[in-house]
Design a protein around this motif. Structure first.
Motif, PDB file in Angstrom:
ATOM      1  N   THR A  90      50.042  54.160  26.129  1.00  0.00           N
ATOM      2  CA  THR A  90      50.494  54.133  27.524  1.00  0.00           C
ATOM      3  C   THR A  90      49.389  54.433  28.525  1.00  0.00           C
ATOM      4  O   THR A  90      49.591  54.317  29.731  1.00  0.00           O
ATOM      5  CB  THR A  90      51.618  55.168  27.737  1.00  0.00           C
TER       6      THR A  90
ATOM      7  N   PRO B  35      48.873  50.654  31.809  1.00  0.00           N
ATOM      8  CA  PRO B  35      50.280  50.865  31.455  1.00  0.00           C
ATOM      9  C   PRO B  35      51.208  49.738  31.881  1.00  0.00           C
ATOM     10  O   PRO B  35      52.213  49.484  31.217  1.00  0.00           O
ATOM     11  CB  PRO B  35      50.634  52.179  32.172  1.00  0.00           C
TER      12      PRO B  35
ATOM     13  N   CYS C 198      53.650  47.957  29.356  1.00  0.00           N
ATOM     14  CA  CYS C 198      55.088  47.985  29.617  1.00  0.00           C
ATOM     15  C   CYS C 198      55.682  46.585  29.539  1.00  0.00           C
ATOM     16  O   CYS C 198      56.753  46.376  28.964  1.00  0.00           O
ATOM     17  CB  CYS C 198      55.343  48.611  30.989  1.00  0.00           C
TER      18      CYS C 198
ATOM     19  N   ALA D 217      50.163  61.313  26.558  1.00  0.00           N
ATOM     20  CA  ALA D 217      51.110  60.738  27.510  1.00  0.00           C
ATOM     21  C   ALA D 217      51.991  61.826  28.123  1.00  0.00           C
ATOM     22  O   ALA D 217      52.343  62.816  27.481  1.00  0.00           O
ATOM     23  CB  ALA D 217      51.982  59.701  26.813  1.00  0.00           C
TER      24      ALA D 217
ATOM     25  N   TYR E 132      56.489  58.980  30.784  1.00  0.00           N
ATOM     26  CA  TYR E 132      56.311  57.714  30.088  1.00  0.00           C
ATOM     27  C   TYR E 132      57.474  57.422  29.138  1.00  0.00           C
ATOM     28  O   TYR E 132      57.769  56.269  28.848  1.00  0.00           O
ATOM     29  CB  TYR E 132      54.996  57.697  29.314  1.00  0.00           C
TER      30      TYR E 132
ATOM     31  N   LYS F 230      59.788  55.597  31.316  1.00  0.00           N
ATOM     32  CA  LYS F 230      59.280  54.313  31.803  1.00  0.00           C
ATOM     33  C   LYS F 230      59.211  53.254  30.713  1.00  0.00           C
ATOM     34  O   LYS F 230      59.503  52.082  30.960  1.00  0.00           O
ATOM     35  CB  LYS F 230      57.897  54.519  32.420  1.00  0.00           C
TER      36      LYS F 230
END
Length: 257
Positions: free
Chosen positions: A136, A140, A144, A167, A171, A174
């Motif tokens: 991550t 990112p 993602c 992280a 995260y 997310k």
């Protein structure tokens, strides 16, 4: 330095040969579901049977593969082999493979996996990708998007070795991981203090708060297994349940039972 550089170049060439000539092989470690009391997934782990150096573990060649770009070809081989094995020899089971954070930046990972699934015929829902927290940290947004594409295909994504990376907890929200694998260092220290036990309890609760299945790695004793059961851990993995072995040596009675 010259000797080290020469050795590195030689090793790089040997790894290229290993990928091309099938010197690599996979072993599988079962993952035991505490709710169903069955093994319903296995983790694929790569090994290298070097003609001169003998049997080599991943930490002896994966870093080199990452640095030289060979990680893409190596990973393609691992994913393809794991998917083929799962389809042909592990009916109904999921298979997980470890993906280097480097791959999320160096290639179109989702497209590669989509093609391998098409080539092998394995249902996407039976493939799991394991990544460390550090995936991550670099770009990112790209990571993602890649993860979102994989999940839309049906592939599950697990965060591996949780608690050892960098992280932030944000995260977890997310990136929408499907599962969390609690690093074995936490399990090894369970018997040391009440505080260590409390930390494991809280991580299990954290995973469940984010709707993730929690797997404890490194389970080696009956006491550890009992503690994890009592604290509602979903799955366990470790030598107490089964060591990494060739696919023919997996305990199929336990898996199918």
């Amino acid at each position: 330095m010259s000797e080290k550089l020469t050795e590195r170049k030689k090793m790089e060439s040997e790894l290229k040969t290993a990928i091309r000539e099938d010197q690599l092989y996979l072993v599988y470690q079962p993952r035991f579901n505490l709710r169903s009391s069955k093994v319903n997934a296995v983790e694929a782990l790569v090994r290298w049977q070097h003609p001169d150096r003998g049997n080599m573990m991943p930490d002896q060649f994966i870093p080199l593969a990452e640095e030289t770009g060979l990680i893409i070809n190596l990973s393609n081989w691992v994913i393809h082999k794991a998917c083929s094995d799962a389809l042909e020899k592990l009916p109904g089971l999921s298979v997980s493979v470890n993906i280097s954070p480097v791959e999320f930046q160096a290639s179109d990972l989702a497209e590669r996996i989509k093609q391998i699934l098409q080539d092998t015929g394995l249902e996407p829902t039976r493939l799991e990708i394991e990544v460390t927290e550090n995936v991550t940290l670099s770009d990112p947004e790209k990571t993602c998007q890649t993860m979102k594409t994989l999940k839309q295909m049906g592939v599950r994504i697990l965060i591996d070795d949780f608690g050892t990376g960098y992280a932030s907890l944000s995260y977890l929200r997310k990136f929408h991981f499907d599962g969390l694998k609690l690093d074995k260092s936490f399990i090894f220290s369970l018997g040391d203090s009440q505080q260590n036990q409390s930390v494991v309890e809280k991580i299990i609760d954290l995973g469940k708060a984010y709707s993730m299945e929690v797997t404890a790695e490194g389970v080696e004793t009956a006491d550890q297994l009992s503690f994890l059961k009592e604290n509602n851990c979903d799955e366990v993995q470790g030598y107490f349940l089964g060591k990494p072995v060739a696919i023919k040596d997996l305990n199929l009675t336990l898996i199918n039972g």
